[in-house]
Design an enzyme around this catalytic site. Structure first.
Site, mmCIF file in Angstrom:
data_model
loop_
_atom_site.group_PDB
_atom_site.id
_atom_site.type_symbol
_atom_site.label_atom_id
_atom_site.label_comp_id
_atom_site.label_asym_id
_atom_site.label_seq_id
_atom_site.Cartn_x
_atom_site.Cartn_y
_atom_site.Cartn_z
ATOM 1 N N ASP A 122 25.174 -39.885 2.840
ATOM 2 C CA ASP A 122 24.283 -40.654 1.972
ATOM 3 C C ASP A 122 23.949 -42.003 2.593
ATOM 4 O OD1 ASP A 122 24.394 -41.877 -1.478
ATOM 5 O OD2 ASP A 122 22.725 -41.119 -0.261
ATOM 6 N N LYS A 134 18.927 -42.107 6.558
ATOM 7 C CA LYS A 134 18.525 -40.684 6.549
ATOM 8 C C LYS A 134 18.285 -40.133 7.955
ATOM 9 C CE LYS A 134 19.130 -41.600 2.442
ATOM 10 N NZ LYS A 134 20.535 -41.438 1.977
ATOM 11 N N ASP A 136 22.788 -35.992 0.475
ATOM 12 C CA ASP A 136 21.897 -36.511 -0.557
ATOM 13 C C ASP A 136 20.502 -36.729 0.030
ATOM 14 O OD1 ASP A 136 21.679 -39.500 -2.631
ATOM 15 O OD2 ASP A 136 21.089 -37.445 -3.050
ATOM 16 N N ASN A 137 19.477 -36.733 -0.834
ATOM 17 C CA ASN A 137 18.127 -37.181 -0.462
ATOM 18 C C ASN A 137 17.398 -36.317 0.552
ATOM 19 O OD1 ASN A 137 19.927 -40.124 -0.407
ATOM 20 N ND2 ASN A 137 18.462 -39.727 -2.034
ATOM 21 N N GLU A 170 17.587 -40.133 -8.269
ATOM 22 C CA GLU A 170 18.386 -40.823 -9.288
ATOM 23 C C GLU A 170 17.520 -41.647 -10.239
ATOM 24 O OE1 GLU A 170 19.047 -40.778 -6.024
ATOM 25 O OE2 GLU A 170 19.231 -42.775 -5.192
HETATM 26 C C1 LIG Z 1 24.147 -45.478 10.567
HETATM 27 N N1 LIG Z 1 25.537 -45.626 10.298
HETATM 28 C C2 LIG Z 1 26.030 -46.216 9.178
HETATM 29 N N2 LIG Z 1 27.362 -46.487 9.140
HETATM 30 C C3 LIG Z 1 27.886 -47.070 8.051
HETATM 31 N N3 LIG Z 1 27.181 -47.419 6.956
HETATM 32 C C4 LIG Z 1 25.846 -47.161 6.965
HETATM 33 C C5 LIG Z 1 25.222 -46.539 8.056
HETATM 34 N N4 LIG Z 1 23.909 -46.391 7.759
HETATM 35 C C6 LIG Z 1 23.722 -46.910 6.530
HETATM 36 N N5 LIG Z 1 24.893 -47.379 6.047
HETATM 37 C C7 LIG Z 1 25.131 -47.954 4.732
HETATM 38 O O1 LIG Z 1 24.910 -46.891 3.803
HETATM 39 C C8 LIG Z 1 24.059 -47.319 2.746
HETATM 40 C C9 LIG Z 1 22.682 -46.805 3.012
HETATM 41 C C10 LIG Z 1 22.119 -45.874 2.275
HETATM 42 C C11 LIG Z 1 20.737 -45.364 2.606
HETATM 43 N N6 LIG Z 1 20.215 -44.683 1.422
HETATM 44 C C12 LIG Z 1 18.909 -44.718 1.179
HETATM 45 O O2 LIG Z 1 18.119 -45.252 1.941
HETATM 46 C C13 LIG Z 1 18.447 -44.102 -0.085
HETATM 47 C C14 LIG Z 1 17.149 -44.387 -0.501
HETATM 48 C C15 LIG Z 1 16.653 -43.865 -1.700
HETATM 49 C C16 LIG Z 1 15.292 -44.165 -2.120
HETATM 50 C C17 LIG Z 1 14.471 -43.182 -2.650
HETATM 51 C C18 LIG Z 1 13.158 -43.469 -3.050
HETATM 52 C C19 LIG Z 1 12.675 -44.770 -2.924
HETATM 53 F F1 LIG Z 1 11.420 -45.072 -3.334
HETATM 54 C C20 LIG Z 1 13.496 -45.767 -2.393
HETATM 55 C C21 LIG Z 1 14.789 -45.464 -1.994
HETATM 56 C C22 LIG Z 1 17.477 -43.032 -2.497
HETATM 57 C C23 LIG Z 1 18.777 -42.760 -2.062
HETATM 58 O O3 LIG Z 1 19.617 -41.961 -2.811
HETATM 59 C C24 LIG Z 1 19.262 -43.268 -0.864
HETATM 60 O O4 LIG Z 1 20.542 -42.910 -0.480
HETATM 61 C C25 LIG Z 1 24.123 -48.823 2.820
HETATM 62 F F2 LIG Z 1 23.049 -49.413 2.264
HETATM 63 C C26 LIG Z 1 24.182 -49.069 4.323
HETATM 64 O O5 LIG Z 1 24.707 -50.353 4.613
HETATM 65 MG MG LIG Z 2 21.296 -41.326 -1.670
#
Ligand SMILES: CNc1ncnc2c1ncn2[C@@H]1O[C@H](/C=C/CNC(=O)c2cc(-c3ccc(F)cc3)cc(O)c2O)[C@H](F)[C@H]1O
Ligand SMILES: [Mg+2]
Length: 214
Positions: free
Chosen positions: A141, A144, A169-170, A199
């Site tokens: 999650d 992406k 997810d997603n 969600e």
């Molecule tokens: C790349 N390696 C990483 N290592 C450790 N932590 C990380 C890493 N990469 C990210 N993180 C960490 O994991 C999290 C990132 C979550 C990203 N999730 C989403 O973007 C996401 C977006 C939407 C969404 C849908 C429609 C819309 F209009 C707007 C948004 C819905 C969802 O359910 C999501 O999960 C955190 F923020 C970041 O620091």
């Molecule tokens: Mg998500």
């Protein structure tokens, strides 16, 4: 000074949830994000699918990629058998600070290890640093475009065994097209799509469950 959305989510937990009651923490976040301000938690609708997969797998070891505020971390850990462990990776320190407090409020510190850092750096260290053999369940999650490279990395590092379950997810919104193509076409995965909604909205989204065949 202006609070951040994660800080406001933590506030909603501290005001509305009962200490030591993980399901009340989950409910408090869902009510806040549905009624006050949207946030990217897996949420209550997809959360029920997550619950059913966790219960079916009954994992001893879980890896979560992307903690954010700890909603799915708490939701998963609340269903784990005694002595089971969940490792969750988060590279944003501000989110990690909030997630630790959400996890503490739920009283799940003993089941959850939140590790600050990037999945690409931490996955290769899982065995030596965290004493992990393989993961029974992985919940993806995080960013992406990192689902596919990190899945390949987990394979290369020997962290998946015959029967390990990946739950992503997603896969529709925002979407993970390269990951979806890979797990659905690879002979080494048996994949299944669980249709749901983004969600707190009526937009289509879903979870992809992929069993590693070894
Ligand atoms: C790349 N390696 C990483 N290592 C450790 N932590 C990380 C890493 N990469 C990210 N993180 C960490 O994991 C999290 C990132 C979550 C990203 N999730 C989403 O973007 C996401 C977006 C939407 C969404 C849908 C429609 C819309 F209009 C707007 C948004 C819905 C969802 O359910 C999501 O999960 C955190 F923020 C970041 O620091
Ligand atoms: Mg998500």
């Amino acid at each position: 000074t202006q609070s951040t959305r994660p800080q406001r989510i933590l506030g909603a937990v501290q005001q509305n949830a009962t200490r030591g009651d993980p399901r009340s923490v989950v409910r408090a976040i869902d009510q806040y994000c549905r009624n006050q301000e949207w946030a990217m938690n897996v949420g209550d609708e997809k959360g029920c699918i997550l619950d059913s997969v966790v219960s079916e797998v009954n994992p001893a070891t879980v890896l979560e990629l992307g903690t954010y505020c700890g909603y799915s971390t708490v939701r998963i850990a609340s269903l784990l058998p005694p002595h089971a462990k969940l490792i969750t990776l988060e590279f944003n320190p501000e989110f990690a600070v909030i997630a630790r407090q959400v996890i503490a409020w739920a009283g799940l510190e003993d089941k959850i290890q939140l590790v600050e850092g990037a999945s690409g750096d931490l996955i290769p260290k899982m065995k030596e640093q965290f004493g992990v053999e393989t993961f029974d369940l992985v919940f993806l999650d995080h960013w992406k475009d990192r689902y596919l490279p990190d899945t390949k990395l987990m394979e290369e590092c020997g962290l998946l065994r015959k029967g390990s379950v990946l739950l992503a997810d997603n896969v529709i919104c925002p979407g993970t097209p390269d990951y979806l193509e890979f797990v659905r076409s690879s002979p080494r995965y048996e994949s299944q799509y669980f249709k749901s909604h983004l969600e707190y909205t009526k937009v289509e989204d879903g979870l992809e469950k992929s069993v590693f065949l070894g």
